[in-house]
Design an enzyme around this catalytic site. Sequence first.
Site, PDB file in Angstrom:
ATOM      1  N   HIS A 190     -15.348  21.164  32.802  1.00  0.00           N
ATOM      2  CA  HIS A 190     -15.464  19.708  32.805  1.00  0.00           C
ATOM      3  C   HIS A 190     -16.627  19.339  33.715  1.00  0.00           C
ATOM      4  O   HIS A 190     -16.612  19.609  34.913  1.00  0.00           O
ATOM      5  CB  HIS A 190     -14.175  19.047  33.294  1.00  0.00           C
ATOM      6  CG  HIS A 190     -14.252  17.545  33.280  1.00  0.00           C
ATOM      7  ND1 HIS A 190     -13.926  16.799  32.166  1.00  0.00           N
ATOM      8  CD2 HIS A 190     -14.633  16.658  34.236  1.00  0.00           C
ATOM      9  CE1 HIS A 190     -14.089  15.519  32.434  1.00  0.00           C
ATOM     10  NE2 HIS A 190     -14.528  15.393  33.684  1.00  0.00           N
ATOM     11  N   CYS A 191     -17.635  18.713  33.140  1.00  0.00           N
ATOM     12  CA  CYS A 191     -18.855  18.383  33.882  1.00  0.00           C
ATOM     13  C   CYS A 191     -18.785  16.925  34.344  1.00  0.00           C
ATOM     14  O   CYS A 191     -18.767  16.011  33.505  1.00  0.00           O
ATOM     15  CB  CYS A 191     -20.087  18.610  33.006  1.00  0.00           C
ATOM     16  SG  CYS A 191     -21.637  18.257  33.847  1.00  0.00           S
ATOM     17  N   PRO A 192     -18.755  16.676  35.646  1.00  0.00           N
ATOM     18  CA  PRO A 192     -18.708  15.281  36.111  1.00  0.00           C
ATOM     19  C   PRO A 192     -20.014  14.542  35.872  1.00  0.00           C
ATOM     20  O   PRO A 192     -20.020  13.300  35.840  1.00  0.00           O
ATOM     21  CB  PRO A 192     -18.424  15.435  37.616  1.00  0.00           C
ATOM     22  CG  PRO A 192     -18.930  16.786  37.973  1.00  0.00           C
ATOM     23  CD  PRO A 192     -18.728  17.643  36.762  1.00  0.00           C
ATOM     24  N   ASN A 196     -17.633  14.308  30.844  1.00  0.00           N
ATOM     25  CA  ASN A 196     -16.987  14.834  29.652  1.00  0.00           C
ATOM     26  C   ASN A 196     -16.821  16.335  29.806  1.00  0.00           C
ATOM     27  O   ASN A 196     -17.476  16.973  30.639  1.00  0.00           O
ATOM     28  CB  ASN A 196     -17.833  14.518  28.416  1.00  0.00           C
ATOM     29  CG  ASN A 196     -17.073  14.694  27.121  1.00  0.00           C
ATOM     30  OD1 ASN A 196     -15.857  14.918  27.123  1.00  0.00           O
ATOM     31  ND2 ASN A 196     -17.760  14.585  26.003  1.00  0.00           N
TER      32      ASN A 196
END
Length: 360
Positions: A190-192, A196
């Site tokens: 999960h990439c902040p 997403n």
Amino acid sequence: MTSISRPAPEALAIMADLPEEHITSIKEEYDVQCWGCGLHLLLPSNSPLFKCGWCGALTNQNARKRDTKYIWLSRLRDRIFVFILLIFMLFVICGGVWAVHPVIFATSYLTGIFHSVITFILSVATVYTFSSAAFKCAGTPPFIVWGSYPAVGKGGLENYTFCNLCSKPKSPRTHHCRTCGKCILDMDHHCPFIGNCVGADNHPHFIALLISVIIGTTYVSVMAVYVCFQIWPSGTFESISSFNVYSTEFAIRYARVLLMGLLRSVVFLEARGLVLVYLLISSVSLGIGLFILLWQQLCYIYEGKTYLSDLSSQGSDDVGEKDCQNILRFFGWPYSFSRYMPLWSISRFLPSFRKKRHAR
């Protein structure tokens, strides 16, 4: 339907002849139901984790449903962060054009047009890939029939688990993201920064975003250095002629004098120069960090893994097939490199050469 196993009469006679220390009695049998096919199973012990012998589904009786009441807060936080990043990208694009265009167009009109086109292409590519990675669904698991014995065939849910948060089956390649609140197929992380998950559907867009940003930051760094060299005010430097040119002390002294001269000249630097200095520092640091991330991602793709699958496979003997074709298939290129090798082109035009290869 209940699956019950009872010993045969011949087995009872053999068990009677065995010593007592070799006979184990089962005190209780637990009736549990498989979530995958709905069959009832009799287990010799109350095992928290068991696998169905028919459909292959894994059941964890100790799994608890976590509280998902505040997922909307994390989603709101991610969207706000994405909005801030979009504003920062527009600032870099507009600020860079504002700071660079007087010097570029002063060189020549064609040079200014050329760099304007390059800036436009890189800006559109970066914004497009960023929007695709941030707002596209990361990866929806495929629909599969479950819960009914006649509909679920033997091995139809092999190594599937049940997600208590989504209330649906979860394949071995699927992971549940607590931040997004849903299961993601081939989830990498999960990439902040994009707000997403990176999964099966937007992973190529994420890699394209990294490549686009690295090219863009390299271009910004080169242009910032060039323009700073043109507009930087002349500074005063101390004399260092008394030192030996080939000594270490001379190199340290020279670096210190150069740095102090540049810092003194910053006071006379215009606003355009200050913007360029900021863009140079941020572009270099961001480019280095994203290059390391891109290299790590390409290594995982080369091995046919994701970040989470690599973590789950640590300590096991399961090693993925390392092949460059994994990278081609990742970007949707179905053909092999050998399709475009000269040997194939020769055999395509020379049937006799093709027959010799098959004969070998």
